[in-house]
Motif scaffolding. Structure first.
Motif, PDB file in Angstrom:
ATOM      1  N   MET A  99     -26.801 -54.119  36.723  1.00 26.60           N
ATOM      2  CA  MET A  99     -27.117 -54.090  38.127  1.00 26.60           C
ATOM      3  C   MET A  99     -28.168 -55.134  38.421  1.00 26.60           C
ATOM      4  SD  MET A  99     -28.915 -51.134  40.361  1.00 26.60           S
ATOM      5  CE  MET A  99     -27.617 -49.975  40.116  1.00 26.60           C
ATOM      6  N   SER A 100     -28.060 -55.743  39.576  1.00 28.30           N
ATOM      7  CA  SER A 100     -29.034 -56.749  39.957  1.00 28.30           C
ATOM      8  C   SER A 100     -30.359 -56.102  40.304  1.00 28.30           C
ATOM      9  CB  SER A 100     -28.503 -57.540  41.154  1.00 28.30           C
ATOM     10  OG  SER A 100     -28.413 -56.705  42.279  1.00 28.30           O
ATOM     11  N   LEU A 124     -32.505 -52.620  48.473  1.00 27.06           N
ATOM     12  CA  LEU A 124     -32.765 -51.613  47.447  1.00 27.06           C
ATOM     13  C   LEU A 124     -33.208 -52.296  46.161  1.00 27.06           C
ATOM     14  CD1 LEU A 124     -29.665 -49.321  47.968  1.00 27.06           C
ATOM     15  CD2 LEU A 124     -31.987 -48.967  48.825  1.00 27.06           C
ATOM     16  N   SER A 125     -34.451 -52.131  45.825  1.00 26.92           N
ATOM     17  CA  SER A 125     -34.975 -52.681  44.586  1.00 26.92           C
ATOM     18  C   SER A 125     -34.606 -51.757  43.428  1.00 26.92           C
ATOM     19  CB  SER A 125     -36.499 -52.802  44.676  1.00 26.92           C
ATOM     20  OG  SER A 125     -37.023 -53.191  43.427  1.00 26.92           O
ATOM     21  N   THR A 126     -34.478 -52.302  42.244  1.00 29.68           N
ATOM     22  CA  THR A 126     -34.252 -51.477  41.056  1.00 29.68           C
ATOM     23  C   THR A 126     -35.459 -51.533  40.131  1.00 29.68           C
ATOM     24  OG1 THR A 126     -33.049 -53.310  40.035  1.00 29.68           O
ATOM     25  CG2 THR A 126     -31.732 -51.614  41.137  1.00 29.68           C
ATOM     26  N   ARG A 127     -36.625 -51.805  40.694  1.00 24.50           N
ATOM     27  CA  ARG A 127     -37.878 -51.719  39.948  1.00 24.50           C
ATOM     28  C   ARG A 127     -38.347 -50.270  40.063  1.00 24.50           C
ATOM     29  NH1 ARG A 127     -42.037 -55.649  41.936  1.00 24.50           N
ATOM     30  NH2 ARG A 127     -43.138 -54.808  40.137  1.00 24.50           N
ATOM     31  N   ALA A 128     -38.290 -49.554  38.952  1.00 29.16           N
ATOM     32  CA  ALA A 128     -38.561 -48.109  38.953  1.00 29.16           C
ATOM     33  C   ALA A 128     -39.976 -47.784  39.422  1.00 29.16           C
ATOM     34  CB  ALA A 128     -38.334 -47.533  37.565  1.00 29.16           C
ATOM     35  N   MET A 129     -40.046 -46.787  40.296  1.00 27.89           N
ATOM     36  CA  MET A 129     -41.287 -46.201  40.787  1.00 27.89           C
ATOM     37  C   MET A 129     -42.200 -47.181  41.524  1.00 27.89           C
ATOM     38  SD  MET A 129     -40.482 -43.227  39.958  1.00 27.89           S
ATOM     39  CE  MET A 129     -41.940 -42.329  40.453  1.00 27.89           C
ATOM     40  N   VAL A 130     -41.607 -48.226  42.101  1.00 29.49           N
ATOM     41  CA  VAL A 130     -42.365 -49.187  42.905  1.00 29.49           C
ATOM     42  C   VAL A 130     -41.856 -49.081  44.337  1.00 29.49           C
ATOM     43  CG1 VAL A 130     -42.956 -51.616  43.248  1.00 29.49           C
ATOM     44  CG2 VAL A 130     -42.640 -50.723  40.923  1.00 29.49           C
ATOM     45  N   PRO A 131     -42.583 -48.362  45.194  1.00 32.95           N
ATOM     46  CA  PRO A 131     -42.104 -48.167  46.571  1.00 32.95           C
ATOM     47  C   PRO A 131     -42.154 -49.456  47.381  1.00 32.95           C
ATOM     48  CG  PRO A 131     -44.268 -47.182  46.281  1.00 32.95           C
ATOM     49  CD  PRO A 131     -43.844 -47.694  44.943  1.00 32.95           C
ATOM     50  N   SER A 132     -41.215 -49.556  48.326  1.00 30.74           N
ATOM     51  CA  SER A 132     -41.226 -50.672  49.263  1.00 30.74           C
ATOM     52  C   SER A 132     -41.085 -50.105  50.669  1.00 30.74           C
ATOM     53  CB  SER A 132     -40.089 -51.657  48.966  1.00 30.74           C
ATOM     54  OG  SER A 132     -38.845 -51.065  49.212  1.00 30.74           O
ATOM     55  N   MET A 133     -41.811 -50.711  51.595  1.00 30.77           N
ATOM     56  CA  MET A 133     -41.738 -50.306  52.998  1.00 30.77           C
ATOM     57  C   MET A 133     -40.716 -51.182  53.695  1.00 30.77           C
ATOM     58  SD  MET A 133     -43.819 -47.873  53.399  1.00 30.77           S
ATOM     59  CE  MET A 133     -43.964 -47.818  55.155  1.00 30.77           C
ATOM     60  N   PHE A 148     -37.118 -46.539  44.005  1.00 27.64           N
ATOM     61  CA  PHE A 148     -36.085 -46.377  42.980  1.00 27.64           C
ATOM     62  C   PHE A 148     -36.621 -45.442  41.904  1.00 27.64           C
ATOM     63  CE2 PHE A 148     -34.039 -48.074  39.017  1.00 27.64           C
ATOM     64  CZ  PHE A 148     -32.763 -47.625  39.292  1.00 27.64           C
ATOM     65  N   LEU A 149     -35.878 -44.374  41.631  1.00 29.33           N
ATOM     66  CA  LEU A 149     -36.305 -43.394  40.634  1.00 29.33           C
ATOM     67  C   LEU A 149     -35.758 -43.672  39.243  1.00 29.33           C
ATOM     68  CD1 LEU A 149     -35.849 -40.108  42.695  1.00 29.33           C
ATOM     69  CD2 LEU A 149     -37.926 -41.464  42.364  1.00 29.33           C
ATOM     70  N   GLY A 150     -34.737 -44.511  39.160  1.00 30.00           N
ATOM     71  CA  GLY A 150     -34.052 -44.754  37.898  1.00 30.00           C
ATOM     72  C   GLY A 150     -32.660 -44.156  37.992  1.00 30.00           C
TER      73      GLY A 150
END
Length: 93
Positions: free
Chosen positions: A1-2, A12-21, A33-35
Motif C-alpha cells: 500500500m502506498s 489517508l496516510s498510512t503512518r500509524a498513530m500519526v493524526p492529520s487534520m 491510521f491505526l494499522g
C-alpha cells in the motif's frame, strides 16, 4: 500500500498513530491510521477534534471502503464505497 491514498479532498496516510487534520466540506476532521485490523485490512479512526467525539471507523476492503459512521439516529454502515462516497457521507461535496 502506498504511504498516502487520496481522493479530491480526503487524504489517508498510512503512518500509524500519526493524526492529520483535514477539512471535509465545512467540517474539521482528525484522521488517524491505526494499522491493519485482525483481517489484515487498513483501518482509520475519524474524530471531531473540537468536542471531541468519534465520527466513525474507516476500513479498506477488497472492493472499496467500509465506513461505520456514528449519526444522531445511531450507527450507519456504508459498505464497499469509494473514498469520494466517504467524503459525501462526512458532509463534503
Amino acid at each position: 500500500m502506498s504511504e498516502v491514498q487520496q481522493s479530491e479532498n480526503v487524504t489517508l496516510s498510512t503512518r500509524a498513530m500519526v493524526p492529520s487534520m483535514q477539512r471535509v466540506g465545512d467540517r474539521e476532521i482528525e484522521i488517524t491510521f491505526l494499522g491493519n485490523n485482525s483481517k489484515g485490512q487498513p483501518t482509520w479512526v475519524l474524530w471531531n477534534p473540537r468536542e471531541p467525539y468519534l465520527i466513525g471507523m474507516l476500513i479498506q476492503g477488497k472492493l472499496g471502503f467500509h465506513f461505520e459512521q456514528r449519526t444522531d439516529q445511531g450507527i450507519m454502515l456504508h459498505e464497499n464505497i469509494s473514498l469520494q462516497r466517504v467524503q459525501r457521507a462526512l458532509g463534503g461535496y
